[in-house]
Every structure is written in structure tokens, then in C-alpha cells.
Design a protein around this motif. Structure first.
Motif, PDB file in Angstrom:
ATOM      1  N   ARG A 230      10.323 -38.822  -4.785  1.00 26.15           N
ATOM      2  CA  ARG A 230       9.979 -37.833  -5.811  1.00 26.15           C
ATOM      3  C   ARG A 230       9.016 -36.817  -5.220  1.00 26.15           C
ATOM      4  O   ARG A 230       8.006 -37.174  -4.609  1.00 26.15           O
ATOM      5  N   VAL A 231       9.318 -35.527  -5.433  1.00 23.32           N
ATOM      6  CA  VAL A 231       8.448 -34.436  -5.002  1.00 23.32           C
ATOM      7  C   VAL A 231       7.950 -33.717  -6.252  1.00 23.32           C
ATOM      8  O   VAL A 231       8.752 -33.273  -7.087  1.00 23.32           O
ATOM      9  N   ASP A 232       6.633 -33.621  -6.398  1.00 25.60           N
ATOM     10  CA  ASP A 232       6.029 -32.944  -7.552  1.00 25.60           C
ATOM     11  C   ASP A 232       5.480 -31.587  -7.146  1.00 25.60           C
ATOM     12  O   ASP A 232       5.135 -31.361  -5.971  1.00 25.60           O
ATOM     13  N   THR A 233       5.376 -30.694  -8.133  1.00 27.35           N
ATOM     14  CA  THR A 233       4.864 -29.338  -7.872  1.00 27.35           C
ATOM     15  C   THR A 233       3.754 -28.987  -8.859  1.00 27.35           C
ATOM     16  O   THR A 233       3.576 -29.666  -9.883  1.00 27.35           O
ATOM     17  N   ASP A 234       3.039 -27.899  -8.555  1.00 29.90           N
ATOM     18  CA  ASP A 234       1.932 -27.474  -9.406  1.00 29.90           C
ATOM     19  C   ASP A 234       2.414 -26.821 -10.695  1.00 29.90           C
ATOM     20  O   ASP A 234       1.608 -26.495 -11.571  1.00 29.90           O
TER      21      ASP A 234
ATOM     22  N   ALA B  46      15.171 -35.850   4.960  1.00 27.95           N
ATOM     23  CA  ALA B  46      16.354 -35.459   4.191  1.00 27.95           C
ATOM     24  C   ALA B  46      16.188 -35.694   2.696  1.00 27.95           C
ATOM     25  O   ALA B  46      16.569 -34.849   1.875  1.00 27.95           O
ATOM     26  N   ALA B  47      15.658 -36.844   2.316  1.00 27.83           N
ATOM     27  CA  ALA B  47      15.497 -37.132   0.886  1.00 27.83           C
ATOM     28  C   ALA B  47      14.468 -36.196   0.250  1.00 27.83           C
ATOM     29  O   ALA B  47      14.604 -35.803  -0.914  1.00 27.83           O
ATOM     30  N   VAL B  48      13.432 -35.837   1.014  1.00 27.45           N
ATOM     31  CA  VAL B  48      12.438 -34.874   0.528  1.00 27.45           C
ATOM     32  C   VAL B  48      13.092 -33.509   0.356  1.00 27.45           C
ATOM     33  O   VAL B  48      12.878 -32.805  -0.641  1.00 27.45           O
ATOM     34  N   GLU B  49      13.916 -33.119   1.325  1.00 27.58           N
ATOM     35  CA  GLU B  49      14.611 -31.833   1.281  1.00 27.58           C
ATOM     36  C   GLU B  49      15.548 -31.769   0.079  1.00 27.58           C
ATOM     37  O   GLU B  49      15.624 -30.749  -0.613  1.00 27.58           O
ATOM     38  N   THR B  50      16.267 -32.864  -0.193  1.00 28.71           N
ATOM     39  CA  THR B  50      17.150 -32.912  -1.361  1.00 28.71           C
ATOM     40  C   THR B  50      16.346 -32.702  -2.643  1.00 28.71           C
ATOM     41  O   THR B  50      16.782 -31.989  -3.559  1.00 28.71           O
ATOM     42  N   ALA B  51      15.171 -33.318  -2.702  1.00 25.31           N
ATOM     43  CA  ALA B  51      14.311 -33.144  -3.871  1.00 25.31           C
ATOM     44  C   ALA B  51      13.879 -31.689  -4.033  1.00 25.31           C
ATOM     45  O   ALA B  51      13.738 -31.191  -5.155  1.00 25.31           O
ATOM     46  N   CYS B  52      13.680 -30.992  -2.912  1.00 22.63           N
ATOM     47  CA  CYS B  52      13.310 -29.568  -2.986  1.00 22.63           C
ATOM     48  C   CYS B  52      14.456 -28.739  -3.556  1.00 22.63           C
ATOM     49  O   CYS B  52      14.231 -27.803  -4.342  1.00 22.63           O
ATOM     50  N   TRP B  53      15.701 -29.041  -3.171  1.00 24.02           N
ATOM     51  CA  TRP B  53      16.852 -28.364  -3.769  1.00 24.02           C
ATOM     52  C   TRP B  53      16.895 -28.624  -5.282  1.00 24.02           C
ATOM     53  O   TRP B  53      17.209 -27.725  -6.077  1.00 24.02           O
ATOM     54  N   ASP B  54      16.592 -29.872  -5.659  1.00 16.62           N
ATOM     55  CA  ASP B  54      16.578 -30.238  -7.073  1.00 16.62           C
ATOM     56  C   ASP B  54      15.539 -29.397  -7.829  1.00 16.62           C
ATOM     57  O   ASP B  54      15.804 -28.861  -8.916  1.00 16.62           O
ATOM     58  N   ILE B  55      14.356 -29.240  -7.233  1.00 19.60           N
ATOM     59  CA  ILE B  55      13.297 -28.430  -7.842  1.00 19.60           C
ATOM     60  C   ILE B  55      13.737 -26.972  -7.957  1.00 19.60           C
ATOM     61  O   ILE B  55      13.567 -26.332  -9.008  1.00 19.60           O
ATOM     62  N   ALA B  56      14.291 -26.431  -6.891  1.00 17.30           N
ATOM     63  CA  ALA B  56      14.707 -25.024  -6.892  1.00 17.30           C
ATOM     64  C   ALA B  56      15.742 -24.762  -7.977  1.00 17.30           C
ATOM     65  O   ALA B  56      15.677 -23.757  -8.708  1.00 17.30           O
TER      66      ALA B  56
ATOM     67  N   GLY C 249       4.711 -28.379 -12.617  1.00 16.39           N
ATOM     68  CA  GLY C 249       5.206 -29.471 -13.435  1.00 16.39           C
ATOM     69  C   GLY C 249       6.675 -29.799 -13.243  1.00 16.39           C
ATOM     70  O   GLY C 249       7.223 -30.637 -13.969  1.00 16.39           O
ATOM     71  N   ILE C 250       7.335 -29.182 -12.285  1.00 18.01           N
ATOM     72  CA  ILE C 250       8.745 -29.483 -12.001  1.00 18.01           C
ATOM     73  C   ILE C 250       8.808 -30.486 -10.860  1.00 18.01           C
ATOM     74  O   ILE C 250       8.199 -30.283  -9.807  1.00 18.01           O
ATOM     75  N   ALA C 251       9.538 -31.579 -11.082  1.00 18.53           N
ATOM     76  CA  ALA C 251       9.697 -32.612 -10.062  1.00 18.53           C
ATOM     77  C   ALA C 251      11.156 -32.693  -9.628  1.00 18.53           C
ATOM     78  O   ALA C 251      12.068 -32.436 -10.414  1.00 18.53           O
ATOM     79  N   GLY C 252      11.363 -33.029  -8.369  1.00 20.36           N
ATOM     80  CA  GLY C 252      12.712 -33.210  -7.844  1.00 20.36           C
ATOM     81  C   GLY C 252      12.865 -34.573  -7.205  1.00 20.36           C
ATOM     82  O   GLY C 252      11.873 -35.222  -6.847  1.00 20.36           O
ATOM     83  N   TRP C 253      14.126 -35.014  -7.054  1.00 19.61           N
ATOM     84  CA  TRP C 253      14.408 -36.355  -6.541  1.00 19.61           C
ATOM     85  C   TRP C 253      15.342 -36.319  -5.339  1.00 19.61           C
ATOM     86  O   TRP C 253      16.231 -35.467  -5.247  1.00 19.61           O
ATOM     87  N   GLY C 254      15.119 -37.273  -4.442  1.00 14.92           N
ATOM     88  CA  GLY C 254      16.010 -37.521  -3.316  1.00 14.92           C
ATOM     89  C   GLY C 254      16.163 -39.020  -3.122  1.00 14.92           C
ATOM     90  O   GLY C 254      15.478 -39.817  -3.780  1.00 14.92           O
ATOM     91  N   GLU C 255      17.049 -39.412  -2.213  1.00 12.79           N
ATOM     92  CA  GLU C 255      17.341 -40.842  -2.024  1.00 12.79           C
ATOM     93  C   GLU C 255      17.802 -41.090  -0.595  1.00 12.79           C
ATOM     94  O   GLU C 255      18.506 -40.262  -0.003  1.00 12.79           O
TER      95      GLU C 255
END
Length: 389
Positions: free
Chosen positions: A43-47, A104-114, A49-55
């Protein structure tokens, strides 16, 4: 928008037993057997309040994998924009280590956030639907139906090493469930590998295509025997996946010249710069790519461009993916140009999933979500239920 936190949680989810319809556990390979699979949820959190997920899967241990992500990668990217996935991927560098597979999982979470921030599904951020089999064969199968049918992605059924008679049963189950391609593991006994393909081909009267994957388990001479024996039986595989060890590209090219079975490197594609070497050696008919060792969706897009430019068809690998990575794969193969063969999946073989609205596998297909980001919500109660402590 800035990244404020990166956390990793490992879950261990069991597989459906072989005795049940479409069950695959225990899943036997050249390297072991699997009755459940540990998956690391990032899970990647942002300032804002939007969070994204990777696996991703675990490496060495859950604690080691979680530590690399939280204590190693997290501090490198905190305070930076989740939109800048290409820069972040190139920034995360550690000598002697392919750290991209952990990123990679962190990067996927960033796409989810975007996607969530822009109110767009990830496949639209990648350029929209592009894969030929989605825009032609899938529409034809659906009778030219609605937009959801346009987002239907065909998958290949995956099966572990079983006896020829057990394999017969599973091949019929896969066919009855609407799959057109079956991939089976191999590599423990090349003669039994041949016998299993022959038995399944006979059971379904040639109505399934087959992929045979020994995970580097054959020597060159054994791979020649397997391919030749199947040819003599009138069975032509969709491809032989990574039949011999990695970094033996001249031997792969020799094998390709001696057989009429298509050769498809997989583990070889995990090694940086190997794709170009495989192309130059004339060592592959198909590339089996994977977004995790590629460093994420952006890295996968880069690899796809290399093999598409070389005129090599390609597909996506399966690593016992739960709903988060399955969603990422769906968006990637739908939005990145050139994917023309069904990706692998074992999604039907899970007893449970960590997303709130699990995917439905119908007629061997799953539908790409059209909600923002990856289009999935993680069920935190389910995560706690299967959490490895």
C-alpha cells in the motif's frame, strides 16, 4: 501530491483442492508443490488521502520481503510524486541487486493512485484498449456486444504436474469452463511430460491448445525428444516455455531450429537486457513477459516495445496472482500494444481473494475494470484473516 508512506503486508491464501471443479491444489512443479501461496500486498499512501495497491510474491521470507519494501524502497520515494513512475523506477537502484522486482508492486500502486486522482482506469492512462485478440476475436465471440465485452480478456488455464489420467480430468474441466488454452508444468520426467500432453489432447479431442513449462527442467537433448515425440503424435504446442536453463541463448536457437514447436523464454526475460540478446540470437518464437521482474507496468511496456518491434508475439506470465496483481495484468495487457496471446492465470484456483469484489472467470475470460485506477477495493478484514504474522 506526494508519497507519504509505503507499507507491506503478507497474506497466505489456500488453493482449491484438486478434487473440486477447477481445483489445482496441491500444485506440483519441477521445484516443489504449493497448497497455499504467500502474497505480499503493498500500500502506498499520499498527502492527499489517496492510496494505491500493488502485489507480489514473497522472496526468501515474508519478513525479508516486507523489510526491503518498507525500509529499503519506501524511504527512497517518500516525498515524491506517484505520477512520476518512470523516474522513480530509474531512481531506485542498488548495486548487485535487481531491486526493480521489489519496486514493481510499489510502481503498480502508483498507477493505481494516478488513475484514482485523474478519475481514469489505468488502461486509459496507458493509451486505451490495444490488444488484437480483444478487438477482434473477443468481439466476434461476444457477437459484437457491449463495452464490457470489449474489455473481456481471454486467459490460459494453468495446471501442475499430475498423472496422465488425472490430467485428463482437469483438461476436460478446463474445456467445459470455456478455456481454449491449457498450460501445464513439467520437467520432472520428460517421458511423463509427453504422456500427459498426449492424454489431455486425446481427452478433449484436440479442442485445447497446450503450453508446456518445465521451468528450465530439461536438458537440450530432452527438450528435443519432447518436441519431436509430440510432433510425431501430431500435437503442436502453442509453445514450450523456458525448456532449458537461462542464458543459453545459442542452445535455445539450436532447439528452435531443430523443432517445429514454438520456443517461449520466460525466466530468461527476467534478466536485464536478455530480451535483446534473445532477439539477436533468433532464440524465441514467443516472449512470456512478467511485470514484476520488469519493474512494474512501465517496465513491462518497455519490454513489450522491444519484442513487438522484433515481430515476436508475447503474452503475460502468472505467479499465483490474487486480485490486485490480476487487476494490474488486466489493465496492462488491455492497454499496452502487442499482447496477442492469452495470459496465464490460476485465479479460478483460489479459495478466497483480498479484494472486495473478486473477479469472475466466465468462458475462460475476465473483464478489465473500468473504475478509476486498478478498479479494485481491498477488503481489509479479509487481509487480516489471512495475514502472516
Amino acid at each position: 501530491m506526494e508519497i507519504t508512506d509505503v507499507t507491506a503486508t503478507t497474506v497466505d491464501v489456500p488453493l482449491v483442492d484438486l478434487d473440486e471443479r477447477l481445483g489445482i491444489g496441491p500444485y506440483v512443479t519441477n521445484h516443489g508443490r504449493v497448497e497455499s501461496m504467500e502474497r505480499v500486498l503493498v500500500r502506498v499512501d499520499t498527502d492527499e488521502g489517496i492510496a494505491g495497491w500493488g502485489e507480489m510474491r514473497t522472496f526468501l521470507s515474508p519478513a525479508a520481503t516486507e523489510s526491503i519494501i518498507e525500509d529499503g524502497i519506501g524511504p527512497l520515494i517518500e516525498g515524491q510524486s506517484p505520477f512520476e513512475v518512470e523516474r522513480l523506477r530509474r531512481q531506485v537502484f542498488i548495486e548487485y541487486t535487481n531491486i526493480e522486482l521489489f519496486f514493481a508492486a510499489v510502481e503498480t500502486a502508483c498507477w493505481d493512485i494516478a488513475g484514482k486522482a485523474l478519475d481514469k482506469p489505468v488502461f486509459e492512462l496507458l493509451g486505451g484498449a490495444t490488444a488484437p485478440y480483444q478487438t477482434t476475436a473477443m468481439n466476434a465471440a461476444a457477437g459484437g456486444a457491449d463495452a464490457a465485452d470489449d474489455r473481456a480478456v481471454e486467459f490460459a488455464f494453468c495446471l501442475g504436474i499430475l498423472s496422465p489420467e488425472e490430467s485428463r480430468v482437469k483438461a476436460q474441466e478446463a474445456l467445459d469452463a470455456g478455456f481454449s488454452v491449457l498450460k501445464t508444468k513439467a520437467g520432472r520426467d520428460w517421458q511423463q511430460d509427453v504422456a500427459r500432453i498426449q492424454a489431455m489432447h486425446d481427452e478433449v479431442d484436440g479442442q485445447l491448445e497446450f503450453r508446456l513449462d518445465p521451468n528450465q527442467g530439461w536438458s537440450l537433448d530432452q527438450a528435443v525428444r519432447v518436441g519431436a515425440a509430440l510432433e510425431e503424435s501430431g500435437i503442436f504446442l502453442q509453445y514450450m516455455e523456458q525448456p532449458i536453463r537461462v542464458n543459453a541463448h545459442d542452445s535455445l536457437a539450436t532447439l528452435r531450429q531443430r523443432l517445429r514447436q514454438p520456443i517461449a523464454p520466460n525466466e530468461d526475460t527476467y534478466i536485464p537486457n536478455n530480451l535483446r540478446s534473445l532477439v539477436e540470437a533468433g532464440a524465441m518464437d514467443v516472449a512470456v513477459l512478467d511485470l514484476t521482474p520488469a519493474g512494474g507496468i512501465a517496465g513491462l511496456r518497455q519490454q513489450a516495445a522491444i519484442v513487438e518491434d522484433a515481430g515476436v508475439p508475447f503474452t503475460h506470465h502468472c505467479a499465483f496472482d490474487l486480485g490486485i496483481r490480476t487487476a494490474a495484468i488486466l489493465h496492462a495487457v488491455h492497454g499496452i500494444p502487442g499482447f496477442s496471446l492469452p495470459p496465464d492465470t490460476t485465479y479460478y484456483g483460489w479459495e478466497d481473494d483480498v479484494i472486495a469484489d473478486p473477479f469472475t472467470v466466465e468462458e475462460g475470460r475476465m473483464t478489465v475494470p473500468d473504475e478509476p485506477g486498478l478498479g479494485i477495493d481491498v477488503d481489509l478484514d479479509t487481509v487480516e484473516e489471512y495475514r502472516v504474522r
